[in-house]
Design an enzyme around this catalytic site. Structure first.
Site, short mmCIF file in Angstrom:
data_model
loop_
_atom_site.label_atom_id
_atom_site.label_comp_id
_atom_site.label_asym_id
_atom_site.label_seq_id
_atom_site.Cartn_x
_atom_site.Cartn_y
_atom_site.Cartn_z
N SER A 142 0.86 -1.18 0.00
CA SER A 142 0.00 0.00 0.00
C SER A 142 0.90 1.23 0.00
O SER A 142 2.08 1.14 0.33
CB SER A 142 -0.87 0.02 1.26
OG SER A 142 -1.53 1.26 1.43
N TYR A 155 -2.10 -1.17 10.27
CA TYR A 155 -2.10 -1.28 8.80
C TYR A 155 -0.74 -0.87 8.24
O TYR A 155 -0.18 -1.53 7.36
CB TYR A 155 -3.21 -0.39 8.23
CG TYR A 155 -3.53 -0.64 6.77
CD1 TYR A 155 -4.38 -1.67 6.40
CD2 TYR A 155 -2.99 0.16 5.78
CE1 TYR A 155 -4.68 -1.90 5.06
CE2 TYR A 155 -3.27 -0.05 4.44
CZ TYR A 155 -4.12 -1.08 4.09
OH TYR A 155 -4.41 -1.30 2.76
#
Length: 274
Positions: A142, A155
């Site tokens: 990401s 995350y």
């Protein structure tokens, strides 16, 4: 003829989002598919949406955080064919909370899917990729694998880990028949926010999705097309989306002070969802 025509691909998280879009495009190109997801309903919808009915498709319910389950899936595929050409470790989940308010079980859940799921998929399918004339392993990190974001510590940790793990593997596989690509998407239109954990208790799943949609810059279909193109071109890294490219540039130019150039980043806190 497309690069993937006549090849085979394994995709995790194929029940929605980028995974579904990848399955749809690869199917149109005549690629045989092995699709996995913990959500059997979403997986069935993906299979039903595929246009090329003659291209082989096998679906499997699998929790990528479960090493034994992923190993069994890979072993089942190995019984059917000697090699796999493309593997995309795409499955992912989201959790939003300040570090001092994190629930340990939720952090463990996220790491199980977002990091260990990539490790499990990589290790289970690498032998099948090595057996292919040209194997391709794509791990989805990401843009949050390049910058830290308040309330996204878990995350961030998982996606930074995927980045480091994949880059190390790429160096190990240099000169071999296995191409390694790490993908760093920005805001892509998926259901990840709707299904996320954490955040303010009074914010519904629909409201989470609406907040996330404000930051979407790339459709799942466009993301899939760019990933498939990166496979064909053997790209080692794909920064996916205009927002991701901008953030990547900032993080390289200003590795410590980038938050100053990103309005709102430092304001995400106790009462404001990411």
């Amino acid at each position: 003829m497309a690069y993937s025509t006549g090849k085979s691909a394994v995709i995790t998280g194929a029940g929605s989002g980028i995974g579904r879009a990848l399955a749809q495009q690869l199917n149109r190109e005549g690629c045989a598919l092995f699709l996995g997801d913990v959500d059997t309903g979403g997986l069935a919808e993906t299979v039903a949406s595929l246009e090329h009915k003659d291209a082989p498709v096998v679906q499997q319910q699998v929790d990528v955080s479960d090493k034994a389950a992923v190993d069994r899936w890979a072993a089942t595929i190995a019984e059917q064919q000697l090699a796999v050409d493309i593997v995309v470790n795409n499955a992912g989940v989201a959790y939003s909370a300040r570090v001092d308010e994190c629930n340990y079980d939720d952090v463990q859940w996220l790491m199980g899917v977002n990091f260990w799921g990539v490790v499990h998929g990589t290790m289970a399918f690498l032998p099948l990729l090595k057996a292919a004339p040209q194997g391709h392993l794509v791990n989805i990190s990401s843009i949050f694998g390049m910058i830290g974001v308040p309330t996204q510590s878990a995350y961030n940790a998982a996606k930074f880990a995927v980045r480091g793990y994949t880059e190390a593997l790429r160096m190990e596989m240099a000169g071999s028949n296995v191409h390694i690509c790490c993908v760093h998407p920005g805001g892509v239109g998926t259901n990840i926010a709707r299904r996320s954990r954490g955040g303010p208790a009074d914010v519904s799943a629909d409201e989470k999705a609406a907040l996330f949609d404000q930051h979407v810059r790339t459709s799942a279909e466009s993301a899939a097309a760019q990933i498939i193109a990166a496979v064909a071109k053997r790209k080692p890294r794909l920064i996916l989306g205009p927002d991701a490219k901008f953030i990547n540039l900032l993080s390289r130019l200003f590795p410590v002070s980038y938050p100053r150039f990103m309005p709102g980043l430092g304001k995400v806190g106790r009462d404001e969802p990411a």
